[in-house]
Motif scaffolding. Structure first.
Motif, PDB file in Angstrom:
ATOM      1  N   ARG A   1       0.823  -1.201   0.000  1.00 48.07           N
ATOM      2  CA  ARG A   1       0.000   0.000   0.000  1.00 48.07           C
ATOM      3  C   ARG A   1       0.863   1.259   0.000  1.00 48.07           C
ATOM      4  NH1 ARG A   1      -4.141   0.492   4.768  1.00 48.07           N
ATOM      5  NH2 ARG A   1      -4.377  -1.763   4.618  1.00 48.07           N
TER       6      ARG A   1
ATOM      7  N   GLU B   1       2.455   2.145  -3.325  1.00 49.05           N
ATOM      8  CA  GLU B   1       1.468   2.582  -4.315  1.00 49.05           C
ATOM      9  C   GLU B   1       0.940   3.983  -4.023  1.00 49.05           C
ATOM     10  OE1 GLU B   1      -1.327  -0.656  -4.434  1.00 49.05           O
ATOM     11  OE2 GLU B   1       0.241  -1.956  -5.269  1.00 49.05           O
ATOM     12  N   THR B   2       0.785   4.312  -2.728  1.00 45.32           N
ATOM     13  CA  THR B   2       0.205   5.614  -2.401  1.00 45.32           C
ATOM     14  C   THR B   2       1.263   6.702  -2.197  1.00 45.32           C
ATOM     15  OG1 THR B   2       0.153   5.053  -0.050  1.00 45.32           O
ATOM     16  CG2 THR B   2      -1.825   4.565  -1.321  1.00 45.32           C
TER      17      THR B   2
ATOM     18  N   PRO C   1       4.876   6.759  -3.275  1.00 41.43           N
ATOM     19  CA  PRO C   1       6.048   6.120  -3.898  1.00 41.43           C
ATOM     20  C   PRO C   1       7.362   6.853  -3.646  1.00 41.43           C
ATOM     21  CG  PRO C   1       4.624   7.147  -5.557  1.00 41.43           C
ATOM     22  CD  PRO C   1       3.905   7.269  -4.257  1.00 41.43           C
TER      23      PRO C   1
ATOM     24  N   ARG D   1       8.588  -7.070  -5.502  1.00 39.55           N
ATOM     25  CA  ARG D   1       8.349  -5.996  -6.458  1.00 39.55           C
ATOM     26  C   ARG D   1       9.639  -5.487  -7.098  1.00 39.55           C
ATOM     27  NH1 ARG D   1       3.295  -2.803  -5.470  1.00 39.55           N
ATOM     28  NH2 ARG D   1       2.016  -4.075  -4.100  1.00 39.55           N
TER      29      ARG D   1
END
Lengths: 338, 338
Positions: free
Chosen positions: B238, B241-242, B244, B267
């Motif tokens: 999370r 993604e929010t 970076p 990732r």
DNA sequence: CCAGCCGCGGTTAACGATAACAAATCGGGA
DNA sequence: TCCCGATTTGTTATCGTTAACCGCGGCTGG
């Protein structure tokens, strides 16, 4: 910190509430017959006095302690902790309290613990494994309470058993590797037989390899059980130096398997590209590690819940003969092996 | 499994040995005055009968149970396990036995446990943390036995304290990151205040960031404490993604930190190249992970040994006033942060 | 040579609750 | 109205050990 005068007894509560001590005793049991008015008055009086029920006296007179003694090899082990959680959850509704002790994988310490526990007059005793000192075994046999051996399938059980075959579980993993075409398989474990379950796993490994006609001598023993991540790493280092053509490694636990994996990462050895690694226990780390570790789930929590249920069955006379509850571990194939 | 006739008492042993029950009682205590010949005869008789000492009766009469009650948030946590080991090791030489219970990070459950434990009349009670329900606190205050709060430094302690400041420890880590030039730092933790130590760590994080004039709103809360490796991984997903551009992440524990690290590996995010990760607790995995995780060692075992020593000091009247023993956690800088 | 002390062991009662039994109270149907 | 059974409460004794106190014999030192 608080008044030093000695704490009030049921007699004091009875006097204040204007009833007999016996009625106070009844008011503290949920089932017994006391009128609501009397009970309320008694609980109020008890509260005013700061009365705290004395389980020791109750236990002596009623010959019921509501203790269940439990010994595990280590308190710092997620699998045994899960078994205790399962036990605890199953016993709590009945007001049974666990008396927990750990042996540090030492049978002499287990004997000491069992003796100490039996003096507390538990309603039942749960031990881990099927190997004990002769005196410990004698104490358990003569204890006059239900005895449950767990995490193992003793050939000559003392009483009840809730466990699984460590050897068979590892055998299943070896079979899987062989079916995938591997032949040069190693086993990493501790260097003594203190951990009897670990020893059984190695026995299973050796037996399975021999059954396939394969070399069963790739055995790395490092440190006193339970071997840690660090020792798993050390063992892996030794393995790749002495037997560099090894194709797969089965570790006695996921913790040592993760240590082995980390050592491969440090040395730049690809897993599973260059080497397969598997563990035992399905610890959380096995599912999270990259790559995720192939392992065996022995359902530790279920061992606890089944044991708890068994204890209640025996206490309620639903189970008279020694039970032998066999758990089937599950082989979990993950990225670390192919 | 064993004879059902009720077990022999000291009276039976006395009869067989030809002495009075009182003498049998004395023979079972190490210090008291019985001649060697008499003691041997008594122990022999006891052994022949299969006599087992009854601690319940002894406790009632002598008003000494030799129980030390201990509550921890979770039984499945290496840090609390270490504290229990330290305690156990320190108390065993004196014949004191631990009555262990876990609260599942639930204050209502802690209250239930404390009540159950106090009924057993322990010699002292050790609890984790400084926050309790009002009733639990009242019970502890009125218990009339030494109370030790651990793993925390309560502002208004009930009795003794053996702990450390979770907030200060995290503050030290933030200071270190800032001194290395980082500004965009996040914190990963649980989503409720059930875990008061975890909550304190977040408080320390926020306070430290603000003290440096930095943005203290990069807070990822995921799942009910204690958050696991899996939840650490989820939180990291999370986060990247929010937010970076985050440069470093401090996790409420090493377990969630390892989960976060594994998510970065999945990732393809380099640690520490792209992102720094730190944990808390100095679990074994922190030192084994690749890269090894920066963390904070709160010396959980020492909390246990110091608590044990404190209990003995109070019991022996060497310590009359409430003690406040402060442990200094150690910041361990490892490869995961620069 | 004997008072006093020490080592050893016995006697009595008590720790605080409850099992077992007895008695009082209550309500309702005959 | 009266009696019977169910419900509620009381009385007595006890669980198994040990604190507190006492007694006996032997040894020591003045």
């Amino acid at each position: 910190m608080s008044s030093a005068r000695k704490s009030p007894t049921m007699a004091d509560v009875a006097r204040l509430a204007g009833v007999s001590p016996m009625t106070v005793s009844r008011a503290f049991k949920t089932d017994s017959s006391v009128s609501d008015a009397t009970r309320d008055a008694i609980l109020k009086a008890a509260d005013d006095l700061g009365y705290v029920f004395d389980s020791t006296a109750s236990s002596l007179r009623s010959q019921k302690t509501d203790f269940i003694a439990v010994t595990i090899p280590s308190i710092n082990n997620a699998n045994f902790a899960e078994t205790v959680r399962g036990l605890s959850e199953g016993l709590k509704p009945r007001g049974l309290q666990i008396l927990l002790g750990y042996t540090d994988y030492d049978m002499a310490e287990e004997e000491r613990l069992i003796e100490q526990f039996l003096r507390r007059r538990p309603e039942a005793i749960v031990v881990t494994g099927g190997r004990h000192t002769p005196r410990a075994r004698r104490m358990l046999v003569n204890a006059g309470i239900p005895v449950i051996e767990t995490w193992d399938l003793p050939a000559d059980p003392i009483g009840h058993v809730v466990g699984f075959s460590n050897a068979d579980a590892v055998r299943g993993m070896v079979d899987h590797f062989v079916s995938r075409g591997l032949t040069r398989i190693a086993f990493i474990g501790g260097d003594t037989s203190r951990d009897t379950r670990g020893a059984d796993r190695r026995v299973g490994f050796v037996a399975a390899m021999r059954a396939h006609g394969l070399d069963a001598t790739r055995l790395i023993a490092v440190g006193a059980p339970p071997i840690s991540m660090r020792e798993g790493a050390e063992a892996m280092g030794r393995l790749v130096e002495t037997l560099p053509d090894t194709q797969a490694v089965i570790c006695v636990s996921d913790l040592s398997a993760f240590g082995a994996l980390s050592e491969c990462q440090r040395r730049g050895l690809e897993v599973p590209g260059r080497l397969w690694i598997a563990g035992f226990g399905d610890y959380e780390i096995a599912g999270i590690a990259v790559p995720a570790l192939t392992t065996i789930n022995p359902f530790p929590r279920e061992i606890g819940t089944r044991t708890a249920r068994l204890i209640l069955d025996v206490m309620d006379d639903r189970q008279a003969t020694p039970a032998r509850i066999v758990i089937s571990p599950e082989l979990l194939i993950r990225q670390s092996t192919g």
